[in-house]
Design a protein around this motif. Structure first.
Motif, mmCIF file in Angstrom:
data_model
loop_
_atom_site.group_PDB
_atom_site.id
_atom_site.type_symbol
_atom_site.label_atom_id
_atom_site.label_comp_id
_atom_site.label_asym_id
_atom_site.label_seq_id
_atom_site.Cartn_x
_atom_site.Cartn_y
_atom_site.Cartn_z
ATOM 1 N N ALA A 216 -63.820 -2.836 109.475
ATOM 2 C CA ALA A 216 -63.525 -2.348 110.821
ATOM 3 C C ALA A 216 -63.929 -0.892 111.003
ATOM 4 O O ALA A 216 -63.757 -0.066 110.110
ATOM 5 N N ILE A 217 -64.477 -0.613 112.170
ATOM 6 C CA ILE A 217 -64.612 0.754 112.652
ATOM 7 C C ILE A 217 -63.453 0.967 113.608
ATOM 8 O O ILE A 217 -63.330 0.249 114.605
ATOM 9 N N VAL A 218 -62.570 1.894 113.310
ATOM 10 C CA VAL A 218 -61.411 2.123 114.166
ATOM 11 C C VAL A 218 -61.740 3.252 115.138
ATOM 12 O O VAL A 218 -62.211 4.309 114.741
ATOM 13 N N GLN A 219 -61.482 2.992 116.396
ATOM 14 C CA GLN A 219 -61.894 3.934 117.432
ATOM 15 C C GLN A 219 -60.720 4.793 117.896
ATOM 16 O O GLN A 219 -59.593 4.314 118.030
ATOM 17 N N VAL A 220 -61.019 6.052 118.145
ATOM 18 C CA VAL A 220 -60.052 7.003 118.687
ATOM 19 C C VAL A 220 -60.581 7.429 120.050
ATOM 20 O O VAL A 220 -61.560 8.178 120.141
ATOM 21 N N ALA A 221 -59.972 6.929 121.110
ATOM 22 C CA ALA A 221 -60.417 7.241 122.463
ATOM 23 C C ALA A 221 -59.460 8.228 123.120
ATOM 24 O O ALA A 221 -58.467 8.658 122.519
ATOM 25 N N SER A 222 -59.733 8.570 124.362
ATOM 26 C CA SER A 222 -58.946 9.610 125.027
ATOM 27 C C SER A 222 -57.496 9.203 125.228
ATOM 28 O O SER A 222 -56.603 10.053 125.259
ATOM 29 N N GLY A 223 -57.213 7.890 125.361
ATOM 30 C CA GLY A 223 -55.842 7.429 125.528
ATOM 31 C C GLY A 223 -55.069 7.345 124.234
ATOM 32 O O GLY A 223 -53.839 7.176 124.257
ATOM 33 N N ARG A 224 -55.778 7.434 123.084
ATOM 34 C CA ARG A 224 -55.159 7.360 121.753
ATOM 35 C C ARG A 224 -54.333 6.081 121.566
ATOM 36 O O ARG A 224 -53.366 6.065 120.805
ATOM 37 N N PHE A 225 -54.737 5.001 122.231
ATOM 38 C CA PHE A 225 -53.992 3.754 122.120
ATOM 39 C C PHE A 225 -54.055 3.208 120.692
ATOM 40 O O PHE A 225 -55.135 3.047 120.127
ATOM 41 N N GLY A 226 -52.907 2.906 120.144
ATOM 42 C CA GLY A 226 -52.834 2.287 118.825
ATOM 43 C C GLY A 226 -53.162 3.191 117.664
ATOM 44 O O GLY A 226 -53.260 2.719 116.525
ATOM 45 N N VAL A 227 -53.349 4.481 117.902
ATOM 46 C CA VAL A 227 -53.769 5.390 116.839
ATOM 47 C C VAL A 227 -52.551 5.935 116.099
ATOM 48 O O VAL A 227 -51.662 6.537 116.703
ATOM 49 N N ASP A 228 -52.508 5.687 114.802
ATOM 50 C CA ASP A 228 -51.502 6.280 113.925
ATOM 51 C C ASP A 228 -52.114 6.388 112.529
ATOM 52 O O ASP A 228 -53.224 5.902 112.288
ATOM 53 N N PRO A 229 -51.444 7.048 111.573
ATOM 54 C CA PRO A 229 -52.051 7.229 110.247
ATOM 55 C C PRO A 229 -52.457 5.923 109.567
ATOM 56 O O PRO A 229 -53.514 5.847 108.925
ATOM 57 N N GLU A 262 -48.345 -8.818 123.116
ATOM 58 C CA GLU A 262 -49.147 -8.532 121.924
ATOM 59 C C GLU A 262 -50.058 -7.321 122.156
ATOM 60 O O GLU A 262 -50.210 -6.461 121.286
ATOM 61 N N VAL A 263 -50.671 -7.268 123.332
ATOM 62 C CA VAL A 263 -51.537 -6.130 123.656
ATOM 63 C C VAL A 263 -50.710 -4.847 123.708
ATOM 64 O O VAL A 263 -51.115 -3.799 123.187
ATOM 65 N N ALA A 264 -49.532 -4.921 124.320
ATOM 66 C CA ALA A 264 -48.663 -3.750 124.434
ATOM 67 C C ALA A 264 -48.240 -3.243 123.058
ATOM 68 O O ALA A 264 -48.228 -2.028 122.802
ATOM 69 N N ALA A 265 -47.893 -4.155 122.163
ATOM 70 C CA ALA A 265 -47.467 -3.744 120.820
ATOM 71 C C ALA A 265 -48.610 -3.093 120.059
ATOM 72 O O ALA A 265 -48.411 -2.099 119.342
ATOM 73 N N THR A 266 -49.815 -3.621 120.218
ATOM 74 C CA THR A 266 -50.966 -3.075 119.507
ATOM 75 C C THR A 266 -51.370 -1.720 120.070
ATOM 76 O O THR A 266 -51.728 -0.803 119.327
ATOM 77 N N ARG A 267 -51.294 -1.584 121.378
ATOM 78 C CA ARG A 267 -51.687 -0.324 122.021
ATOM 79 C C ARG A 267 -50.547 0.701 122.055
ATOM 80 O O ARG A 267 -50.766 1.846 122.442
ATOM 81 N N MET A 268 -49.338 0.251 121.727
ATOM 82 C CA MET A 268 -48.153 1.115 121.738
ATOM 83 C C MET A 268 -47.845 1.616 123.149
ATOM 84 O O MET A 268 -47.603 2.809 123.377
ATOM 85 N N ILE A 269 -47.863 0.694 124.107
ATOM 86 C CA ILE A 269 -47.521 1.015 125.487
ATOM 87 C C ILE A 269 -46.583 -0.063 126.015
ATOM 88 O O ILE A 269 -46.475 -1.142 125.427
ATOM 89 N N PRO A 270 -45.894 0.169 127.141
ATOM 90 C CA PRO A 270 -44.997 -0.846 127.705
ATOM 91 C C PRO A 270 -45.748 -2.079 128.195
ATOM 92 O O PRO A 270 -46.896 -1.992 128.644
ATOM 93 N N ILE A 271 -45.094 -3.218 128.133
ATOM 94 C CA ILE A 271 -45.677 -4.476 128.601
ATOM 95 C C ILE A 271 -45.934 -4.383 130.106
ATOM 96 O O ILE A 271 -45.107 -3.888 130.871
ATOM 97 N N GLY A 272 -47.088 -4.862 130.525
ATOM 98 C CA GLY A 272 -47.399 -4.963 131.938
ATOM 99 C C GLY A 272 -47.813 -3.681 132.620
ATOM 100 O O GLY A 272 -48.027 -3.665 133.835
ATOM 101 N N THR A 273 -47.960 -2.591 131.862
ATOM 102 C CA THR A 273 -48.380 -1.330 132.482
ATOM 103 C C THR A 273 -49.892 -1.158 132.344
ATOM 104 O O THR A 273 -50.499 -1.598 131.362
#
Length: 501
Positions: A216-229, A262-273
């Motif tokens: 995998a190439i892990v991407q770091v975008a401006s929203g920082r979705f899903g980014v942690d150590p 599932e998308v919310a958990a992976t992106r670390m954001i609230p469901i449906g936002t």
């Protein structure tokens, strides 16, 4: 409000063949087909059809066909049908027109105006069936020179982190959310099988895909979705996304209706936002800021993996790339005008950016002139359709290419450009569980691996015909290219000669 727009497609049903099995009703994600419960008849609503052909493929009696609506406008070179319909659509909605996939305008496709060399007598061709052909590519910065221990022959130079790929073809960034989990798993499985890499996109890495993180190439975008150590440590390479070819200069938007649990958990954001990526990184406003982030990511990963930057192909891309190299990036991904996306403002996709062929040639030339080409690997993206495009990109200076649309087509995509609607009948650009189940990751991975295998065989055949037994001998060697039907200025930018010279 009554719509003034006619349907784009007409669904034709052969009533003599139709057995009223309702397969078309179940297969269509856009509710084009329906059944009259009282009469028991199946009928179609043309105005909902997007031309994805799912119903046509799965009809057991071949009773269906889809045609473009033959409606004709009065001929007008300026007010073509698309321009008229765009105005009508915005008059009805008052919003920004969205579209999916890549640029479909008739800009010149330079791949089709470049031809490759072939060996004849004095430099005979090579038979790839009987002689080894080296396709392995190492991604990452290279030292200016290496030293060897004179006694043992051991390498004395400390090498920057290198990532070998068995084929110079990587799967481009397609995030979980913009595409379904089974589609992304298909990419991950195929990358592992083919010895290459897939890109997570800006949506993080789903827990079920961590077994494939080594590819995998892990991407770091401006929203920082899903980014942690843990995410950064898991990937084989880290990519800072600055821009993409389908919408240079603007951010990303994943509609809330596609943000499932599932998308919310992976992106670390609230469901449906809505998942909104800002246009700029709010910690990058200069090359110095970019350098700080590059080295922060290198520090976070103990300098164990390449850190790259993805940019869109724009007018001053060569100067931008030079600055990125000097900021410490190990690779640069350049995404051209024909790069695809799940959703973009139509006006941005169609009118902003430049073709990848010109951008790639300009960047490779600039970095060579400055003596820093070895400091970075170049990945070309945006409209790679076949193995010949891959080889021409390498001759123009790429180390490897990204493919996205070609990969999705292998999974069934018909490029109907409605990805943003979240109703993809092929189970690709959707989070609807009824639709996503249509992709079996094992079968999807097999189709993708077959595609890469077929392209690899063709690349070996073409290399052999050129009398070359390793990609390294072709990289940036534009003497193996000739132009057909291009202007002097285009050939100057590409750095190629006209055919016959």
């Amino acid at each position: 409000m009554k719509s003034y727009l006619a349907s784009r497609f007409v669904v034709l049903r052969d009533q003599e063949r139709c057995i009223q099995c309702r397969v078309c009703v179940r297969q269509c994600g856009y509710d084009v087909h329906a059944c009259d419960q009282e009469a028991g008849d199946v009928y179609s609503s043309d105005d909902r059809c997007v031309g994805c052909h799912r119903c046509v493929v799965f009809c057991p009696t071949q009773a269906l066909s889809v045609r473009e609506n033959p409606l004709s406008y009065r001929a007008n070179a300026n007010w073509r049908p698309e321009a008229i319909e765009d105005v009508l659509r915005q008059a009805e909605t008052g919003g920004v027109l969205l579209t999916g996939m890549g640029n479909d305008k008739p800009y010149r496709i330079y791949w089709d105006h470049l031809v490759l060399n072939a060996s004849q007598v004095t430099n005979p061709s090579i038979d790839p069936l009987r002689e080894p052909m080296e396709l392995t590519t190492f991604l990452g910065a290279k030292p200016e020179a290496v030293t060897l221990d004179p006694e043992t022959g051991a390498l004395g130079t400390q090498m920057p982190p290198q990532v070998p790929v068995d084929v110079p073809i990587l799967f481009s960034a397609m995030s979980f959310g913009s595409i379904s989990l089974p589609a992304q798993e298909s990419l991950a499985r195929a990358a592992a099988e083919a010895g290459t890499l897939f890109n997570t996109g800006e949506g993080g890495l789903h827990r079920s895909l961590y077994p494939f993180a080594g590819n995998a190439i892990v991407q770091v975008a401006s929203g920082r979705f899903g980014v942690d150590p843990e995410y950064l440590q898991a990937g084989r390479m880290v990519e800072i996304k600055i821009g993409q070819g389908a919408k240079p200069g603007i951010g990303g938007h994943l509609p809330g209706e596609k943000v499932s649990a599932e998308v919310a958990a992976t992106r670390m954001i609230p469901i449906g936002t809505d998942a909104l990526s800002p246009a700029p990184h709010h910690d990058i406003y200069s090359i110095e800021d970019l350098r700080q982030l590059i080295y922060a990511l290198k520090e976070a990963t103990q300098y164990s993996k390449p850190v790259g930057v993805k940019i869109a192909a724009v007018h001053n891309v060569a100067a931008i790339a030079s600055g990125i190299v000097r900021a410490g990036a190990d690779y640069i991904a350049i995404d051209g005008l024909r790069g695809s996306t799940g959703a973009a403002p139509k006006v941005m996709r169609d009118h902003v950016g430049i073709p990848i062929e010109l951008a790639l040639a300009a960047v490779d030339t600039r970095l060579r002139q400055e003596g820093i080409r070895h400091c970075v690997s170049l990945i070309a993206a945006g409209g790679i359709r076949n193995s010949a495009d891959v080889l021409k990109a390498i001759a123009l200076g790429a180390d490897a290419v990204y493919i996205a649309t070609a990969a999705l087509v292998a999974l069934g995509c018909r490029v109907c450009q409605m990805c943003y609607a979240g109703k993809c009948s092929w189970g690709i650009a959707t989070q609807n569980p009824y639709l996503t189940r249509r992709i079996n990751p094992a079968i999807g991975a097999r189709r993708l691996a077959n595609l890469l295998r077929g392209w690899s065989h063709e690349i070996q055949e073409m290399l052999g015909g050129m009398g070359i037994n390793a990609l390294e001998s072709l990289r940036g060697n534009r003497l193996h290219l000739r132009a057909v039907g291009l202007s002097d200025s285009e050939m100057r930018v590409l750095g190629v000669r006209p055919a016959g010279e």
